[in-house]
Design a protein around this motif. Structure first.
Motif, PDB file in Angstrom:
ATOM      1  N   LEU A  79       0.823  -1.199   0.000  1.00 63.04           N
ATOM      2  CA  LEU A  79       0.000   0.000   0.000  1.00 63.04           C
ATOM      3  C   LEU A  79       0.860   1.252   0.000  1.00 63.04           C
ATOM      4  O   LEU A  79       0.526   2.264  -0.613  1.00 63.04           O
ATOM      5  CB  LEU A  79      -0.904  -0.005   1.234  1.00 63.04           C
ATOM      6  N   ASN A  80       2.003   1.194   0.645  1.00 63.94           N
ATOM      7  CA  ASN A  80       2.862   2.371   0.773  1.00 63.94           C
ATOM      8  C   ASN A  80       3.510   2.777  -0.538  1.00 63.94           C
ATOM      9  O   ASN A  80       4.040   3.870  -0.654  1.00 63.94           O
ATOM     10  CB  ASN A  80       3.959   2.099   1.811  1.00 63.94           C
ATOM     11  N   THR A  81       3.470   1.898  -1.554  1.00 64.43           N
ATOM     12  CA  THR A  81       4.059   2.245  -2.845  1.00 64.43           C
ATOM     13  C   THR A  81       3.077   2.968  -3.755  1.00 64.43           C
ATOM     14  O   THR A  81       3.438   3.411  -4.830  1.00 64.43           O
ATOM     15  CB  THR A  81       4.548   0.980  -3.583  1.00 64.43           C
ATOM     16  N   LEU A  82       1.815   3.076  -3.328  1.00 62.98           N
ATOM     17  CA  LEU A  82       0.776   3.643  -4.172  1.00 62.98           C
ATOM     18  C   LEU A  82       0.452   5.072  -3.770  1.00 62.98           C
ATOM     19  O   LEU A  82       0.662   5.487  -2.639  1.00 62.98           O
ATOM     20  CB  LEU A  82      -0.499   2.797  -4.079  1.00 62.98           C
ATOM     21  N   ALA A  83      -0.076   5.825  -4.709  1.00 63.86           N
ATOM     22  CA  ALA A  83      -0.554   7.165  -4.394  1.00 63.86           C
ATOM     23  C   ALA A  83      -1.877   7.029  -3.652  1.00 63.86           C
ATOM     24  O   ALA A  83      -2.817   6.416  -4.160  1.00 63.86           O
ATOM     25  CB  ALA A  83      -0.743   7.968  -5.672  1.00 63.86           C
ATOM     26  N   LEU A  84      -1.958   7.576  -2.451  1.00 66.80           N
ATOM     27  CA  LEU A  84      -3.177   7.464  -1.661  1.00 66.80           C
ATOM     28  C   LEU A  84      -4.239   8.384  -2.236  1.00 66.80           C
ATOM     29  O   LEU A  84      -3.973   9.522  -2.613  1.00 66.80           O
ATOM     30  CB  LEU A  84      -2.887   7.825  -0.205  1.00 66.80           C
ATOM     31  N   MET A  85      -5.480   7.892  -2.286  1.00 59.91           N
ATOM     32  CA  MET A  85      -6.571   8.685  -2.837  1.00 59.91           C
ATOM     33  C   MET A  85      -7.024   9.731  -1.823  1.00 59.91           C
ATOM     34  O   MET A  85      -7.141   9.439  -0.632  1.00 59.91           O
ATOM     35  CB  MET A  85      -7.742   7.769  -3.205  1.00 59.91           C
ATOM     36  N   ALA A 108      -1.831  -5.749   7.525  1.00 59.86           N
ATOM     37  CA  ALA A 108      -2.566  -5.386   6.317  1.00 59.86           C
ATOM     38  C   ALA A 108      -3.771  -4.518   6.663  1.00 59.86           C
ATOM     39  O   ALA A 108      -4.282  -4.550   7.782  1.00 59.86           O
ATOM     40  CB  ALA A 108      -3.018  -6.647   5.573  1.00 59.86           C
ATOM     41  N   VAL A 109      -4.236  -3.754   5.665  1.00 58.15           N
ATOM     42  CA  VAL A 109      -5.322  -2.774   5.844  1.00 58.15           C
ATOM     43  C   VAL A 109      -6.468  -3.092   4.904  1.00 58.15           C
ATOM     44  O   VAL A 109      -6.260  -3.539   3.775  1.00 58.15           O
ATOM     45  CB  VAL A 109      -4.797  -1.346   5.574  1.00 58.15           C
ATOM     46  N   ALA A 110      -7.701  -2.854   5.362  1.00 58.12           N
ATOM     47  CA  ALA A 110      -8.880  -2.942   4.503  1.00 58.12           C
ATOM     48  C   ALA A 110      -9.584  -1.587   4.522  1.00 58.12           C
ATOM     49  O   ALA A 110      -9.453  -0.814   5.473  1.00 58.12           O
ATOM     50  CB  ALA A 110      -9.819  -4.040   4.986  1.00 58.12           C
ATOM     51  N   GLN A 161      -9.502   9.022   1.198  1.00 60.75           N
ATOM     52  CA  GLN A 161      -9.619   7.581   1.429  1.00 60.75           C
ATOM     53  C   GLN A 161      -9.183   7.238   2.848  1.00 60.75           C
ATOM     54  O   GLN A 161      -8.102   7.636   3.280  1.00 60.75           O
ATOM     55  CB  GLN A 161      -8.752   6.811   0.432  1.00 60.75           C
ATOM     56  N   LYS A 162     -10.033   6.526   3.594  1.00 55.26           N
ATOM     57  CA  LYS A 162      -9.737   6.205   4.977  1.00 55.26           C
ATOM     58  C   LYS A 162      -9.765   4.687   5.186  1.00 55.26           C
ATOM     59  O   LYS A 162     -10.633   3.998   4.649  1.00 55.26           O
ATOM     60  CB  LYS A 162     -10.758   6.856   5.916  1.00 55.26           C
ATOM     61  N   PRO A 163      -8.841   4.170   5.983  1.00 51.07           N
ATOM     62  CA  PRO A 163      -8.864   2.736   6.305  1.00 51.07           C
ATOM     63  C   PRO A 163      -9.969   2.445   7.309  1.00 51.07           C
ATOM     64  O   PRO A 163     -10.365   3.315   8.091  1.00 51.07           O
ATOM     65  CB  PRO A 163      -7.478   2.502   6.919  1.00 51.07           C
ATOM     66  N   THR A 164     -10.471   1.214   7.295  1.00 56.91           N
ATOM     67  CA  THR A 164     -11.531   0.822   8.236  1.00 56.91           C
ATOM     68  C   THR A 164     -11.122  -0.326   9.142  1.00 56.91           C
ATOM     69  O   THR A 164     -11.679  -0.489  10.221  1.00 56.91           O
ATOM     70  CB  THR A 164     -12.808   0.414   7.480  1.00 56.91           C
ATOM     71  N   SER A 165     -10.170  -1.147   8.694  1.00 54.77           N
ATOM     72  CA  SER A 165      -9.782  -2.331   9.474  1.00 54.77           C
ATOM     73  C   SER A 165      -8.286  -2.564   9.334  1.00 54.77           C
ATOM     74  O   SER A 165      -7.704  -2.300   8.285  1.00 54.77           O
ATOM     75  CB  SER A 165     -10.533  -3.575   8.984  1.00 54.77           C
ATOM     76  N   LEU A 166      -7.694  -3.086  10.399  1.00 52.77           N
ATOM     77  CA  LEU A 166      -6.267  -3.396  10.408  1.00 52.77           C
ATOM     78  C   LEU A 166      -6.070  -4.820  10.897  1.00 52.77           C
ATOM     79  O   LEU A 166      -6.562  -5.192  11.962  1.00 52.77           O
ATOM     80  CB  LEU A 166      -5.515  -2.431  11.324  1.00 52.77           C
ATOM     81  N   ARG A 167      -5.342  -5.621  10.107  1.00 53.12           N
ATOM     82  CA  ARG A 167      -5.011  -6.986  10.518  1.00 53.12           C
ATOM     83  C   ARG A 167      -3.598  -6.994  11.089  1.00 53.12           C
ATOM     84  O   ARG A 167      -2.641  -6.622  10.417  1.00 53.12           O
ATOM     85  CB  ARG A 167      -5.092  -7.947   9.327  1.00 53.12           C
TER      86      ARG A 167
END
Length: 271
Positions: free
Chosen positions: A156-162, A268-270, A165-171
């Motif tokens: 995820l860190n290699t991508l341009a964040l929208m 990981a993030v969802a 856009q907010k994360p909802t869950s963390l594994r």
């Protein structure tokens, strides 16, 4: 390296062939007109036969919105993954597609979809206490999210964040899932996990930049936001005055410090 219109056996022209730097064919992409059926058996079978004769890691058929992904390791006529960029959640679908293309280009094959499956939220959870078993309703912290697609932090860190856009869950590395709302929550949860499982941290601990800012310190930072925590019974502060990308970068940095015996899976993030 992208080669358009690659001819196979002087008969079939494949739209795009992706090659490694050494010239090895890694993936084949067949592009169709928007709305054209991608699953006509005879048509797909012939294309797959031609594509797999090149021995790629993966084969994709797409009309731009629908993406059907095939692997030589699976049935030739059943896609291992199907995505639709307007019907599926856009960001997870785009991230998964990039993962598939990246894995194919790297020669790793098609990765499995990261999905959490578990019991319904209404099911009581047995909890052992003092030799007895009691039942309690699961809290939101233990709530299991069915059907969520998780993306590893490092990818995820290699991508341009929208924007927005907010994360909802963390594994977490032990497989547990936390409900989150902000990028800061990602860093805090990973930091708390480290403080709980690493017994020999040297504090204060510099952040990812390694300059004058400490991620963990005994003294409250004079500038910027921070959150109080504890380590081995002593109060400490977690520095949180970062951008979204820097929150992710520091979370990846902290994940790498975890002892090997607790790193059962990637954070990981969802969305």
């Amino acid at each position: 390296m992208v080669e358009p219109e690659h001819t196979v056996q002087n008969k079939q022209s494949l739209d795009y062939v992706l090659r490694s730097r050494s010239g090895t064919i890694q993936a084949v992409i067949e592009a169709k007109r928007l709305g054209e059926p991608l699953d006509r058996l005879g048509h797909v079978g012939a294309l797959i036969g031609y594509a797999f004769s090149l021995k790629p890691t993966a084969f994709f058929i797409t009309d731009g919105l629908h993406w059907h992904c095939y692997s030589p390791a699976h049935s030739h006529y059943e896609p291992t993954v199907s995505l639709h960029l307007t019907e599926d959640a856009l960001l997870p679908a785009a991230l998964q597609l990039l993962q598939l293309l990246d894995a194919a280009h790297g020669g790793y094959g098609l990765p499995q979809v990261l999905t959490i499956q578990s019991t319904p939220l209404t099911s009581p959870v047995p909890v052992a206490k003092s030799g007895k078993v009691r039942h309690e309703k699961p809290s939101t912290e233990r709530a299991v999210l069915v059907g969520k697609s998780f993306t590893e932090l490092a990818f995820l860190n290699t991508l341009a964040l929208m924007p927005g856009q907010k994360p909802t869950s963390l594994r977490l590395p032990d497989g547990s899932v936390r409900l989150i709302k902000t990028w800061k929550d990602i860093l805090l949860e990973v930091c708390r996990f480290l403080l709980l499982h690493h017994k020999h941290l040297t504090l204060p601990l510099p952040d990812k930049a390694g300059k004058k800012t400490y991620l963990f310190s005994f003294n409250k930072p004079l500038k910027g936001s921070s959150v109080s925590a504890s380590y081995q019974g002593k109060p400490i502060f977690i520095y949180t005055n970062y951008s979204a990308k820097d929150h992710l970068a520091n979370a990846i940095y902290i994940e790498a410090l975890l002892p090997a015996d607790v790193r059962r899976q990637k954070v990981a993030v969802a969305f």
